[in-house]
Scaffold this motif. Structure first.
Motif, PDB file in Angstrom:
ATOM      1  N   GLY A   1       7.402  -8.988 -49.223  1.00  7.98           N
ATOM      2  CA  GLY A   1       8.440  -8.814 -48.219  1.00  7.98           C
ATOM      3  C   GLY A   1       8.096  -7.776 -47.168  1.00  7.98           C
ATOM      4  N   LEU A   2       6.808  -7.608 -46.869  1.00  7.60           N
ATOM      5  CA  LEU A   2       6.396  -6.631 -45.871  1.00  7.60           C
ATOM      6  C   LEU A   2       6.756  -7.121 -44.466  1.00  7.60           C
ATOM      7  CD1 LEU A   2       2.894  -5.670 -47.346  1.00  7.60           C
ATOM      8  CD2 LEU A   2       5.090  -4.531 -47.665  1.00  7.60           C
ATOM      9  N   PRO A   3       6.964  -6.213 -43.540  1.00  4.80           N
ATOM     10  CA  PRO A   3       7.341  -6.606 -42.170  1.00  4.80           C
ATOM     11  C   PRO A   3       6.311  -7.532 -41.534  1.00  4.80           C
ATOM     12  CG  PRO A   3       7.676  -4.257 -42.494  1.00  4.80           C
ATOM     13  CD  PRO A   3       6.922  -4.742 -43.696  1.00  4.80           C
ATOM     14  N   LEU A   4       6.783  -8.603 -40.935  1.00  4.44           N
ATOM     15  CA  LEU A   4       5.877  -9.560 -40.315  1.00  4.44           C
ATOM     16  C   LEU A   4       5.058  -8.931 -39.194  1.00  4.44           C
ATOM     17  CD1 LEU A   4       8.020 -12.825 -40.179  1.00  4.44           C
ATOM     18  CD2 LEU A   4       5.863 -12.487 -41.390  1.00  4.44           C
ATOM     19  N   GLN A   5       5.657  -8.020 -38.468  1.00  2.02           N
ATOM     20  CA  GLN A   5       4.920  -7.390 -37.368  1.00  2.02           C
ATOM     21  C   GLN A   5       3.739  -6.589 -37.886  1.00  2.02           C
ATOM     22  OE1 GLN A   5       5.611  -7.990 -34.006  1.00  2.02           O
ATOM     23  NE2 GLN A   5       3.522  -7.145 -33.952  1.00  2.02           N
ATOM     24  N   SER A   6       3.909  -5.947 -39.028  1.00  2.00           N
ATOM     25  CA  SER A   6       2.799  -5.203 -39.627  1.00  2.00           C
ATOM     26  C   SER A   6       1.668  -6.142 -40.033  1.00  2.00           C
ATOM     27  CB  SER A   6       3.278  -4.409 -40.845  1.00  2.00           C
ATOM     28  OG  SER A   6       4.207  -3.417 -40.478  1.00  2.00           O
ATOM     29  N   THR A   7       2.038  -7.280 -40.596  1.00  3.56           N
ATOM     30  CA  THR A   7       1.030  -8.271 -40.974  1.00  3.56           C
ATOM     31  C   THR A   7       0.257  -8.734 -39.754  1.00  3.56           C
ATOM     32  OG1 THR A   7       2.349  -9.042 -42.859  1.00  3.56           O
ATOM     33  CG2 THR A   7       0.673 -10.550 -42.012  1.00  3.56           C
TER      34      THR A   7
ATOM     35  N   ASP B   1      -0.064  -7.218 -36.857  1.00  2.00           N
ATOM     36  CA  ASP B   1      -0.848  -6.113 -36.300  1.00  2.00           C
ATOM     37  C   ASP B   1      -2.129  -5.876 -37.101  1.00  2.00           C
ATOM     38  OD1 ASP B   1       1.100  -5.761 -34.393  1.00  2.00           O
ATOM     39  OD2 ASP B   1       2.010  -4.010 -35.351  1.00  2.00           O
ATOM     40  N   ASN B   2      -2.032  -5.957 -38.412  1.00  2.00           N
ATOM     41  CA  ASN B   2      -3.218  -5.761 -39.245  1.00  2.00           C
ATOM     42  C   ASN B   2      -4.236  -6.878 -39.041  1.00  2.00           C
ATOM     43  OD1 ASN B   2      -2.289  -3.367 -40.425  1.00  2.00           O
ATOM     44  ND2 ASN B   2      -1.245  -4.452 -42.071  1.00  2.00           N
ATOM     45  N   LEU B   3      -3.765  -8.103 -38.956  1.00  2.00           N
ATOM     46  CA  LEU B   3      -4.670  -9.223 -38.697  1.00  2.00           C
ATOM     47  C   LEU B   3      -5.373  -9.051 -37.357  1.00  2.00           C
ATOM     48  CD1 LEU B   3      -2.453 -12.219 -39.926  1.00  2.00           C
ATOM     49  CD2 LEU B   3      -4.538 -11.379 -41.017  1.00  2.00           C
ATOM     50  N   ALA B   4      -4.611  -8.632 -36.357  1.00  2.00           N
ATOM     51  CA  ALA B   4      -5.192  -8.429 -35.028  1.00  2.00           C
ATOM     52  C   ALA B   4      -6.224  -7.302 -35.053  1.00  2.00           C
ATOM     53  CB  ALA B   4      -4.091  -8.124 -34.022  1.00  2.00           C
ATOM     54  N   TRP B   5      -5.901  -6.217 -35.749  1.00  2.00           N
ATOM     55  CA  TRP B   5      -6.825  -5.083 -35.821  1.00  2.00           C
ATOM     56  C   TRP B   5      -8.126  -5.494 -36.508  1.00  2.00           C
ATOM     57  CZ3 TRP B   5      -9.727  -2.299 -39.139  1.00  2.00           C
ATOM     58  CH2 TRP B   5     -10.148  -1.043 -38.732  1.00  2.00           C
ATOM     59  N   MET B   6      -8.028  -6.201 -37.629  1.00  2.00           N
ATOM     60  CA  MET B   6      -9.230  -6.623 -38.351  1.00  2.00           C
ATOM     61  C   MET B   6     -10.071  -7.584 -37.520  1.00  2.00           C
ATOM     62  SD  MET B   6      -8.057  -7.030 -42.355  1.00  2.00           S
ATOM     63  CE  MET B   6      -6.558  -7.985 -42.029  1.00  2.00           C
ATOM     64  N   THR B   7      -9.404  -8.487 -36.838  1.00  2.00           N
ATOM     65  CA  THR B   7     -10.131  -9.440 -35.998  1.00  2.00           C
ATOM     66  C   THR B   7     -10.890  -8.718 -34.906  1.00  2.00           C
ATOM     67  OG1 THR B   7      -8.489 -11.159 -36.443  1.00  2.00           O
ATOM     68  CG2 THR B   7      -9.893 -11.471 -34.526  1.00  2.00           C
TER      69      THR B   7
ATOM     70  N   LEU C   1      -6.149 -13.251 -45.655  1.00  2.00           N
ATOM     71  CA  LEU C   1      -5.182 -12.279 -46.147  1.00  2.00           C
ATOM     72  C   LEU C   1      -3.824 -12.542 -45.511  1.00  2.00           C
ATOM     73  CD1 LEU C   1      -7.348  -9.015 -45.931  1.00  2.00           C
ATOM     74  CD2 LEU C   1      -6.477 -10.052 -48.038  1.00  2.00           C
ATOM     75  N   GLY C   2      -2.785 -12.090 -46.177  1.00  2.00           N
ATOM     76  CA  GLY C   2      -1.437 -12.246 -45.637  1.00  2.00           C
ATOM     77  C   GLY C   2      -0.445 -12.778 -46.640  1.00  2.00           C
TER      78      GLY C   2
ATOM     79  N   PHE D   1       6.004 -16.481 -40.008  1.00  2.00           N
ATOM     80  CA  PHE D   1       4.833 -16.092 -40.787  1.00  2.00           C
ATOM     81  C   PHE D   1       3.633 -16.953 -40.401  1.00  2.00           C
ATOM     82  CE2 PHE D   1       2.114 -16.371 -44.579  1.00  2.00           C
ATOM     83  CZ  PHE D   1       1.858 -15.022 -44.790  1.00  2.00           C
ATOM     84  N   ALA D   2       3.822 -18.254 -40.345  1.00  2.00           N
ATOM     85  CA  ALA D   2       2.728 -19.147 -39.962  1.00  2.00           C
ATOM     86  C   ALA D   2       2.270 -18.864 -38.536  1.00  2.00           C
ATOM     87  CB  ALA D   2       3.166 -20.607 -40.101  1.00  2.00           C
ATOM     88  N   ALA D   3       3.222 -18.530 -37.663  1.00  2.00           N
ATOM     89  CA  ALA D   3       2.893 -18.285 -36.263  1.00  2.00           C
ATOM     90  C   ALA D   3       2.068 -17.023 -36.077  1.00  2.00           C
ATOM     91  CB  ALA D   3       4.173 -18.196 -35.435  1.00  2.00           C
ATOM     92  N   ALA D   4       2.167 -16.078 -37.006  1.00  2.00           N
ATOM     93  CA  ALA D   4       1.414 -14.827 -36.871  1.00  2.00           C
ATOM     94  C   ALA D   4      -0.085 -15.094 -36.815  1.00  2.00           C
ATOM     95  CB  ALA D   4       1.743 -13.884 -38.027  1.00  2.00           C
ATOM     96  N   PHE D   5      -0.581 -15.997 -37.657  1.00  2.00           N
ATOM     97  CA  PHE D   5      -2.005 -16.330 -37.658  1.00  2.00           C
ATOM     98  C   PHE D   5      -2.396 -17.025 -36.354  1.00  2.00           C
ATOM     99  CE2 PHE D   5      -0.583 -16.174 -42.054  1.00  2.00           C
ATOM    100  CZ  PHE D   5      -1.557 -15.399 -42.671  1.00  2.00           C
ATOM    101  N   GLU D   6      -1.540 -17.924 -35.905  1.00  2.00           N
ATOM    102  CA  GLU D   6      -1.819 -18.649 -34.669  1.00  2.00           C
ATOM    103  C   GLU D   6      -1.851 -17.701 -33.477  1.00  2.00           C
ATOM    104  OE1 GLU D   6       1.266 -21.528 -34.517  1.00  2.00           O
ATOM    105  OE2 GLU D   6       0.602 -22.587 -36.330  1.00  2.00           O
ATOM    106  N   THR D   7      -0.924 -16.748 -33.450  1.00  2.00           N
ATOM    107  CA  THR D   7      -0.863 -15.802 -32.341  1.00  2.00           C
ATOM    108  C   THR D   7      -2.113 -14.939 -32.266  1.00  2.00           C
ATOM    109  OG1 THR D   7       1.552 -15.702 -32.444  1.00  2.00           O
ATOM    110  CG2 THR D   7       0.428 -13.865 -31.368  1.00  2.00           C
TER     111      THR D   7
END
Length: 218
Positions: free
Chosen positions: A114-120, A122-128, A106-107, A157-163
């Motif tokens: 155009g949703l805020p990257l921080q929200s993306t 945060d959601n990825l982190a929460w689901m994980t 997802l993402g 954006f790419a870094a969000a998944f890596e982080t």
């Protein structure tokens, strides 16, 4: 009469035992029950615009069977879904299916909207974290956006998944469409909307996911 009945029951009992030996029940008794792989994704995993059975998730089911890996796949992907949508659905899915592995793809729609990257992130982190707390191993499947979004946005954006993968110690596929969207002719493997891959691209998508996913299958 009693002896005849006893002999008949004994024969049926032996026959039943023989038949049980031919079915998967002993495998379950030996603790090798099929583990569940839950795929939580968007249209990239939901076979958008494709004939049923030609998407990478369906191909994954076939590969598991071919390699005799005791696993079943639950495809909980919804076209158009965002990380917020996945977050709202995940709890019920974890409770229902009790997956051993959760694949989060997802993402991409977050970026398109155009949703805020921080929200993306945060959601990825929460689901994980939620999947890990439920006892599942997690594979994050990353996406990248075209350069017209701007170099800074593309990189962040790419870094969000890596982080998230690094912080939560989850497995990561950096780019689901590697070898497809970054090829010499980026439009060749896409449907007319230039967003969704054609069926011919999905075996490559599975090949991108498979090496990391296989490591999580026990």
């Amino acid at each position: 009469m009693k002896r005849t009945a006893y002999r008949r029951d004994f024969i049926l009992s032996v026959a039943a035992g023989t038949l049980v030996g031919l079915c998967p029940l002993p495998t379950l008794a030996q603790g090798k029950a099929a583990q569940v792989i839950l795929v939580l994704g968007d249209s990239m995993s939901a076979e958008y615009g494709l004939a049923r059975g030609t998407g990478w998730v369906a191909l994954l089911e076939k590969r598991l069977a071919q390699q005799k890996i005791p696993a079943t796949v639950v495809n909980a992907s919804v076209s158009g879904d965002t990380t917020a949508g996945g977050r709202s659905r995940l709890g019920a899915l974890l409770a229902q299916h009790k997956p051993a592995v959760v694949v989060i793809e997802l993402g991409g729609n977050d970026a398109l909207r155009g949703l805020p990257l921080q929200s993306t992130e945060d959601n990825l982190a929460w689901m994980t974290q939620a999947a890990q707390d439920a006892g599942a191993r997690v594979l994050l499947v990353g996406m990248q956006v075209p350069p017209n979004y701007g170099a800074s946005y593309t990189q962040r954006f790419a870094a969000a998944f890596e982080t998230v993968a690094r912080q939560r110690k989850a497995a990561l596929v950096p780019f689901l469409l590697k070898g497809i969207a970054d090829g010499p002719d980026p439009t060749a493997m896409f449907q007319s909307d230039r967003i969704h891959p054609r069926a011919e691209a999905h075996p490559r998508m599975l090949d991108n996911v498979w090496p990391e996913l296989k490591k999580l299958l026990r």
